[in-house]
Design a protein around this motif. Structure first.
Motif, PDB file in Angstrom:
ATOM      1  N   LYS A 164       0.836  -1.204   0.000  1.00 40.59           N
ATOM      2  CA  LYS A 164       0.000   0.000   0.000  1.00 40.59           C
ATOM      3  C   LYS A 164       0.873   1.257   0.000  1.00 40.59           C
ATOM      4  O   LYS A 164       1.941   1.282   0.633  1.00 40.59           O
ATOM      5  CB  LYS A 164      -0.910   0.022   1.237  1.00 40.59           C
ATOM      6  CG  LYS A 164      -1.895  -1.148   1.290  1.00 40.59           C
ATOM      7  CD  LYS A 164      -2.902  -1.127   0.148  1.00 40.59           C
ATOM      8  CE  LYS A 164      -3.887  -2.289   0.265  1.00 40.59           C
ATOM      9  NZ  LYS A 164      -4.543  -2.592  -1.023  1.00 40.59           N
ATOM     10  N   GLY A 165       0.389   2.275  -0.690  1.00 41.21           N
ATOM     11  CA  GLY A 165       1.123   3.537  -0.771  1.00 41.21           C
ATOM     12  C   GLY A 165       0.959   4.371   0.503  1.00 41.21           C
ATOM     13  O   GLY A 165      -0.060   4.284   1.192  1.00 41.21           O
ATOM     14  N   ALA A 166       1.968   5.168   0.791  1.00 41.72           N
ATOM     15  CA  ALA A 166       1.932   6.047   1.966  1.00 41.72           C
ATOM     16  C   ALA A 166       2.650   7.344   1.597  1.00 41.72           C
ATOM     17  O   ALA A 166       3.343   7.409   0.578  1.00 41.72           O
ATOM     18  CB  ALA A 166       2.625   5.370   3.142  1.00 41.72           C
ATOM     19  N   ILE A 167       2.480   8.362   2.416  1.00 40.59           N
ATOM     20  CA  ILE A 167       3.204   9.625   2.209  1.00 40.59           C
ATOM     21  C   ILE A 167       3.727  10.132   3.550  1.00 40.59           C
ATOM     22  O   ILE A 167       2.986  10.164   4.540  1.00 40.59           O
ATOM     23  CB  ILE A 167       2.292  10.713   1.580  1.00 40.59           C
ATOM     24  CG1 ILE A 167       1.782  10.263   0.197  1.00 40.59           C
ATOM     25  CG2 ILE A 167       3.038  12.047   1.459  1.00 40.59           C
ATOM     26  CD1 ILE A 167       0.741  11.200  -0.423  1.00 40.59           C
ATOM     27  N   VAL A 168       5.000  10.499   3.570  1.00 46.09           N
ATOM     28  CA  VAL A 168       5.570  11.163   4.752  1.00 46.09           C
ATOM     29  C   VAL A 168       5.675  12.645   4.433  1.00 46.09           C
ATOM     30  O   VAL A 168       6.142  13.024   3.349  1.00 46.09           O
ATOM     31  CB  VAL A 168       6.991  10.646   5.082  1.00 46.09           C
ATOM     32  CG1 VAL A 168       7.512  11.313   6.353  1.00 46.09           C
ATOM     33  CG2 VAL A 168       7.023   9.151   5.238  1.00 46.09           C
ATOM     34  N   LEU A 169       5.240  13.465   5.364  1.00 43.68           N
ATOM     35  CA  LEU A 169       5.460  14.907   5.240  1.00 43.68           C
ATOM     36  C   LEU A 169       6.807  15.198   5.886  1.00 43.68           C
ATOM     37  O   LEU A 169       6.951  15.134   7.116  1.00 43.68           O
ATOM     38  CB  LEU A 169       4.328  15.679   5.923  1.00 43.68           C
ATOM     39  CG  LEU A 169       4.450  17.204   5.978  1.00 43.68           C
ATOM     40  CD1 LEU A 169       4.793  17.809   4.629  1.00 43.68           C
ATOM     41  CD2 LEU A 169       3.160  17.831   6.493  1.00 43.68           C
ATOM     42  N   ARG A 170       7.800  15.426   5.042  1.00 41.32           N
ATOM     43  CA  ARG A 170       9.164  15.643   5.533  1.00 41.32           C
ATOM     44  C   ARG A 170       9.459  17.137   5.619  1.00 41.32           C
ATOM     45  O   ARG A 170       8.896  17.936   4.877  1.00 41.32           O
ATOM     46  CB  ARG A 170      10.184  15.014   4.579  1.00 41.32           C
ATOM     47  CG  ARG A 170      10.009  13.537   4.326  1.00 41.32           C
ATOM     48  CD  ARG A 170      11.296  12.911   3.808  1.00 41.32           C
ATOM     49  NE  ARG A 170      11.689  13.360   2.489  1.00 41.32           N
ATOM     50  CZ  ARG A 170      12.813  12.945   1.884  1.00 41.32           C
ATOM     51  NH1 ARG A 170      13.631  12.111   2.506  1.00 41.32           N
ATOM     52  NH2 ARG A 170      13.122  13.370   0.669  1.00 41.32           N
ATOM     53  N   VAL A 171      10.405  17.455   6.474  1.00 41.52           N
ATOM     54  CA  VAL A 171      10.714  18.847   6.765  1.00 41.52           C
ATOM     55  C   VAL A 171      12.228  19.006   6.841  1.00 41.52           C
ATOM     56  O   VAL A 171      12.893  18.196   7.484  1.00 41.52           O
ATOM     57  CB  VAL A 171      10.101  19.185   8.152  1.00 41.52           C
ATOM     58  CG1 VAL A 171      10.576  20.533   8.641  1.00 41.52           C
ATOM     59  CG2 VAL A 171       8.583  19.135   8.115  1.00 41.52           C
ATOM     60  N   SER A 172      12.772  20.002   6.157  1.00 40.80           N
ATOM     61  CA  SER A 172      14.224  20.215   6.272  1.00 40.80           C
ATOM     62  C   SER A 172      14.564  21.676   5.948  1.00 40.80           C
ATOM     63  O   SER A 172      13.928  22.284   5.090  1.00 40.80           O
ATOM     64  CB  SER A 172      14.958  19.293   5.293  1.00 40.80           C
ATOM     65  OG  SER A 172      16.353  19.518   5.375  1.00 40.80           O
TER      66      SER A 172
END
Ligand code: AMP
Ligand code: MG
Length: 479
Positions: A164-172
């Motif tokens: 299953k697909g997922a999304i991480v909200l990344r921050v940098s």
């Protein structure tokens, strides 16, 4: 103030169009929230719990936009396993914009101009791993990109099996990579290279802005930061697994968590990445590979800065800073706060003994923090006791040169040697539980990851020895 009330800007889009692809995210089917990081949201001065923000899922899934957001993918090139690939870029990452000095990015949100043969997706398993380890790295005090939240979905994604697909909200603070410079150098677009260098100075090294030789100074800072970060990795037992130049952040922080591992038993030549047959990115190769990557960056910057000067920095500063930082960190782990010229030899001996005794790296140091001269518990950790026993006798002698009392030393060491470490067997268990609809272990792991030095009595199940069959596993790169 809620997260969804944030207003973002897009300074990257002020660069020429060759730098990016304006692209909309492709939403996942039936998205649901798996986890949020209360520590990460503090970067934005938000006090309201993220999971109460009704628009959060839609923002991560790309069906809602933050004010001011214009979504785009960034181009870059890179050396992958030593070979130059002229065009990579965000093949599955889409940037939302910048706020409070942090660039927001969705990973797994669909095709971009740079997707090549990929599907633009990230599977849930690897997204859970990236979410947790980003925050764990921060908890350990090591420079890293962060993860604000993670969503799962019902979208099917083909890997070795259907997932299953997922999304991480990344921050940098920056998403520029060594490979971004390589992209323009290889195309001989030297004016763009200069634009990029100015952008990096503005974003990551603003103190250099009006200085003479600012590009050389920028390069020097990148070398210093990278040397410090890799020294931290070696001290905590982190194997990145894919140290390609497109995965090297321009400000030296850890980014792009793939088939990484925290060491179980200490094994200098451990390789976490299953596809890395030759061990290019093995644990002990990380410092020389970082140095090699920096020499590639020097080459990419050579139209702007004298290459001989940069090479000297890579040869001298890198080695000096890496070695002194690593020794300092390891001496702290051993509880040795006084100077002694034999310490380098004592450290080398320890690492050899840990390997011969077959002993878990981080459990050893945590237990060493309790050490009062009684060797029983430490020796019980070992499969073969003799090598470590001999080392401990010499350690006893060295401790007599320390000024701190045994209790004071322990107190210091508890804040240096983490009790909770994100071992692969724990991550695997958390992933399997999530599959069954139970997110609690992900949240428990996040809690200890953010605060790994302290006792969390209610979470002792996260401090169990690695089962034998899970020790120093190799992980698949497909994610
Ligand atoms: P990585 O090894 O994850 O750092 O990825 C190397 C390059 O491949 C980067 O340019 C990624 O954006 C791209 N990439 C990896 N996986 C995918 C995917 N599933 N779809 C599109 N691009 C991908
Ligand atoms: Mg990458």
């Amino acid at each position: 103030m809620k997260f969804s009330d944030l207003k973002v800007t897009t300074p990257y889009l002020e660069l020429p169009p060759l730098f990016y692809d304006i692209v909309e995210p492709t939403p996942l089917h039936k998205p649901y929230l798996i986890a949020t990081s209360p520590a990460c949201v503090k970067l934005f001065g938000i006090d309201e719990p993220l999971d109460l923000d009704g628009q959060l899922i839609d923002i991560i899934n790309g069906t809602e936009k933050l004010q001011g957001s214009k979504t785009f993918a960034m181009c870059y090139a890179g050396h992958q396993f030593g070979y130059f690939v002229p065009r990579l870029g965000d093949g599955r990452a889409i940037n939302l914009g910048k706020v409070n000095g942090q660039n927001l990015q969705l990973k797994g949100s669909g095709l971009t101009l740079y997707s090549r043969e990929g599907d633009g997706r990230a599977v849930k398993r690897s997204s859970i791993r990236e979410f947790l380890m980003s925050e764990a790295m921060y908890g350990l005090g090591i420079e890293t990109s962060r993860a604000l939240a993670l969503i799962g979905s019902q979208t099917d994604v083909a890997r070795e099996q259907w997932e299953k697909g997922a999304i991480v909200l990344r921050v940098s603070p920056t998403w520029i990579r060594f490979g971004t410079f390589e992209y323009f150098k290889s195309r001989r677009k030297y004016d763009m290279l200069e634009n990029l260098a100015d952008y990096v100075i503005e974003e990551s090294f603003p103190e250099l802005k009006d200085q003479e030789e600012r590009y050389f100074k920028m390069f020097t800072k990148i070398v210093h930061n990278s040397a410090k970060t890799v020294a931290c990795w070696q001290s905590v037992g982190f194997n990145h697994g894919v140290m390609n130049t497109d995965n090297m952040s321009i400000d030296g922080r850890t980014i792009d968590y793939g088939p990484y591992a925290m060491l179980d038993d200490y094994e200098a030549n451990y390789i976490c990445n299953h596809t890395d047959m030759e061990g290019r990115y093995s644990f002990s190769n990380q410092p020389p590979i970082m140095q090699w990557n920096l020499s590639i960056l020097a080459n990419a910057l050579s139209p702007l800065v004298n290459i001989i000067k940069m090479e000297k920095v890579v040869e001298k500063d890198f080695v000096n800073i890496y070695e002194s930082e690593y020794l300092r960190l390891m001496k702290n782990k051993m509880g040795l706060f006084e100077e002694d010229e034999e310490d380098v030899a004592l450290l080398k001996w320890l690492l050899g003994s840990l390997e011969s005794s077959v002993v878990d790296y981080s459990r050893f140091f945590r237990l060493l923090s309790h050490y009062d001269g009684d060797k029983t518990a430490l020796l019980e950790l070992c499969e073969y006791q003799q090598p470590l026993q001999e080392w401990l006798e010499s350690y006893d002698t060295r401790l007599t040169k320390e000024k701190l009392s045994c209790q004071e030393r322990s107190k210091q060491m508890f804040g240096i040697n983490p009790k909770y470490v994100l071992k692969n067997h724990l991550l695997q268990q958390a992933i399997e539980k999530e599959e069954a609809g139970d997110f609690s272990m992900i949240n428990d792991l996040l809690k200890v990851a953010l605060d790994p030095f302290f006792e969390h009595e209610e979470l002792e199940y996260l401090n169990v020895p690695t089962p034998k069959t899970y020790k120093n596993l190799k992980l698949s790169c497909s994610s």
